[in-house]
Design a protein around this motif. Structure first.
Motif, PDB file in Angstrom:
ATOM      1  N   ASP A  16      20.907  66.274  14.050  1.00 50.67           N
ATOM      2  CA  ASP A  16      20.525  67.411  14.888  1.00 50.67           C
ATOM      3  C   ASP A  16      20.924  67.178  16.344  1.00 50.67           C
ATOM      4  N   ILE A  17      20.683  65.981  16.870  1.00 49.21           N
ATOM      5  CA  ILE A  17      21.015  65.729  18.271  1.00 49.21           C
ATOM      6  C   ILE A  17      22.530  65.697  18.454  1.00 49.21           C
ATOM      7  N   TYR A  18      23.253  65.283  17.441  1.00 54.65           N
ATOM      8  CA  TYR A  18      24.716  65.329  17.520  1.00 54.65           C
ATOM      9  C   TYR A  18      25.174  66.785  17.653  1.00 54.65           C
ATOM     10  N   SER A  19      24.626  67.649  16.820  1.00 55.41           N
ATOM     11  CA  SER A  19      24.967  69.069  16.885  1.00 55.41           C
ATOM     12  C   SER A  19      24.554  69.665  18.226  1.00 55.41           C
ATOM     13  N   ALA A  20      23.377  69.317  18.690  1.00 56.34           N
ATOM     14  CA  ALA A  20      22.909  69.822  19.985  1.00 56.34           C
ATOM     15  C   ALA A  20      23.865  69.400  21.095  1.00 56.34           C
ATOM     16  N   ASN A  21      24.276  68.146  21.069  1.00 56.97           N
ATOM     17  CA  ASN A  21      25.215  67.658  22.081  1.00 56.97           C
ATOM     18  C   ASN A  21      26.549  68.394  22.003  1.00 56.97           C
ATOM     19  N   ARG A  22      27.046  68.600  20.797  1.00 60.90           N
ATOM     20  CA  ARG A  22      28.332  69.280  20.630  1.00 60.90           C
ATOM     21  C   ARG A  22      28.267  70.690  21.235  1.00 60.90           C
ATOM     22  N   ASN A  49      30.774  64.165  30.615  1.00 63.37           N
ATOM     23  CA  ASN A  49      31.123  62.806  30.217  1.00 63.37           C
ATOM     24  C   ASN A  49      29.938  62.120  29.531  1.00 63.37           C
ATOM     25  N   GLY A  50      28.750  62.324  30.066  1.00 67.00           N
ATOM     26  CA  GLY A  50      27.559  61.731  29.462  1.00 67.00           C
ATOM     27  C   GLY A  50      27.281  62.279  28.068  1.00 67.00           C
ATOM     28  N   ILE A  51      27.464  63.584  27.906  1.00 63.03           N
ATOM     29  CA  ILE A  51      27.258  64.200  26.589  1.00 63.03           C
ATOM     30  C   ILE A  51      28.258  63.619  25.592  1.00 63.03           C
ATOM     31  N   SER A  52      29.512  63.494  26.011  1.00 61.02           N
ATOM     32  CA  SER A  52      30.548  62.938  25.129  1.00 61.02           C
ATOM     33  C   SER A  52      30.218  61.498  24.737  1.00 61.02           C
ATOM     34  N   GLU A  53      29.771  60.717  25.698  1.00 62.00           N
ATOM     35  CA  GLU A  53      29.387  59.328  25.400  1.00 62.00           C
ATOM     36  C   GLU A  53      28.210  59.294  24.429  1.00 62.00           C
ATOM     37  N   GLY A  54      27.245  60.176  24.630  1.00 64.96           N
ATOM     38  CA  GLY A  54      26.104  60.252  23.718  1.00 64.96           C
ATOM     39  C   GLY A  54      26.544  60.619  22.310  1.00 64.96           C
ATOM     40  N   MET A  55      27.485  61.548  22.211  1.00 67.04           N
ATOM     41  CA  MET A  55      27.997  61.943  20.894  1.00 67.04           C
ATOM     42  C   MET A  55      28.663  60.767  20.186  1.00 67.04           C
ATOM     43  N   GLU A  56      29.435  59.988  20.930  1.00 66.18           N
ATOM     44  CA  GLU A  56      30.081  58.809  20.336  1.00 66.18           C
ATOM     45  C   GLU A  56      29.036  57.821  19.814  1.00 66.18           C
ATOM     46  N   LYS A  57      27.993  57.613  20.590  1.00 66.62           N
ATOM     47  CA  LYS A  57      26.943  56.669  20.175  1.00 66.62           C
ATOM     48  C   LYS A  57      26.191  57.183  18.957  1.00 66.62           C
ATOM     49  N   ILE A  58      25.891  58.466  18.946  1.00 70.31           N
ATOM     50  CA  ILE A  58      25.181  59.045  17.802  1.00 70.31           C
ATOM     51  C   ILE A  58      26.066  59.020  16.562  1.00 70.31           C
ATOM     52  N   CYS A  62      25.098  57.270  13.066  1.00 68.57           N
ATOM     53  CA  CYS A  62      25.176  57.985  11.788  1.00 68.57           C
ATOM     54  C   CYS A  62      26.039  57.212  10.801  1.00 68.57           C
ATOM     55  N   SER A  63      27.196  56.776  11.246  1.00 70.89           N
ATOM     56  CA  SER A  63      28.100  56.016  10.386  1.00 70.89           C
ATOM     57  C   SER A  63      27.421  54.745   9.872  1.00 70.89           C
ATOM     58  N   ASP A  64      26.701  54.061  10.754  1.00 76.54           N
ATOM     59  CA  ASP A  64      25.996  52.836  10.358  1.00 76.54           C
ATOM     60  C   ASP A  64      24.982  53.099   9.247  1.00 76.54           C
ATOM     61  N   HIS A  65      24.455  54.328   9.200  1.00 79.93           N
ATOM     62  CA  HIS A  65      23.463  54.703   8.187  1.00 79.93           C
ATOM     63  C   HIS A  65      24.078  55.466   7.011  1.00 79.93           C
ATOM     64  N   GLY A  66      25.409  55.583   7.006  1.00 75.24           N
ATOM     65  CA  GLY A  66      26.094  56.210   5.887  1.00 75.24           C
ATOM     66  C   GLY A  66      25.970  57.719   5.815  1.00 75.24           C
ATOM     67  N   ILE A  67      25.778  58.351   6.968  1.00 76.52           N
ATOM     68  CA  ILE A  67      25.688  59.816   6.997  1.00 76.52           C
ATOM     69  C   ILE A  67      26.735  60.364   7.956  1.00 76.52           C
ATOM     70  N   GLU A  68      27.096  61.607   7.737  1.00 77.73           N
ATOM     71  CA  GLU A  68      28.030  62.303   8.618  1.00 77.73           C
ATOM     72  C   GLU A  68      27.247  62.956   9.757  1.00 77.73           C
ATOM     73  N   PRO A  69      27.706  62.804  10.991  1.00 79.46           N
ATOM     74  CA  PRO A  69      26.969  63.421  12.102  1.00 79.46           C
ATOM     75  C   PRO A  69      27.001  64.942  12.095  1.00 79.46           C
ATOM     76  N   THR A  70      27.984  65.513  11.416  1.00 84.90           N
ATOM     77  CA  THR A  70      28.198  66.965  11.484  1.00 84.90           C
ATOM     78  C   THR A  70      27.510  67.748  10.361  1.00 84.90           C
TER      79      THR A  70
END
Length: 164
Positions: A16-22, A49-58, A62-70
């Motif tokens: 959800d936060i990934y989508s919100a950031n996008r 820039n901060g939003i983009s960095e947050g998206m990369e971290k999220i 997500c990848s670490d937990h085996g889920i797609e951020p989108t």
């Protein structure tokens, strides 16, 4: 996905936060294009820039937990972005200073949504003993809070007075 545990809630809210950031990234970019105050415009670029960095971290979490951020669409941010368009981008203003005051208002509403999301996620990660995740989310929360304070300073020291 059924919500059967705090971990399920955590994973859902990462998406959800990934989508919100996008969604807020696009809106912030548009706000930056119409802002007339130089410091405000620069702060909105920093926000992008901060939003983009947050998206990369999220995305990494997500990848670490085996889920797609989108896999989630944030309806809350969708509504806030509609407000950005209605009140800051599509509205007519008598002066650029008044528009800048409204830009700050609408931007901070999106930021406050992100603050709530990051705060909840950090709390969930802490409870789930996901120390690495918690540290990343705290970084995102702190960076977002810093941006919010900077925007408040721009409003109170300059933009609001000019809009009077």
């Amino acid at each position: 996905m059924a919500m059967n545990s705090l971990k399920d809630v955590y994973l859902d809210q990462l998406q959800d936060i990934y989508s919100a950031n996008r969604q807020s990234l696009d809106a912030t970019t548009k706000l930056g294009r119409v802002a007339s105050d130089k410091e405000l415009s620069e702060a909105l670029i920093a926000g992008q820039n901060g939003i983009s960095e947050g998206m990369e971290k999220i995305a990494k979490l997500c990848s670490d937990h085996g889920i797609e951020p989108t896999e989630e669409f944030c309806k809350g941010m969708e509504g806030l972005v509609k407000e950005v368009h209605a009140h800051a981008l599509d509205e007519e203003f008598g002066s650029d200073d008044v528009r800048d005051a409204m830009i700050i208002t609408q931007y901070q509403r999106m930021v406050h949504y992100a603050l709530a999301g990051y705060g909840c996620l950090a709390a969930f990660a802490n409870r789930l003993d996901l120390d690495g995740d918690a540290a990343v989310l705290q970084e995102c929360l702190d960076a977002t809070a810093d941006g919010d304070r900077h925007m408040t300073a721009i409003a109170t020291k300059k933009v609001n007075a000019a809009a009077v």
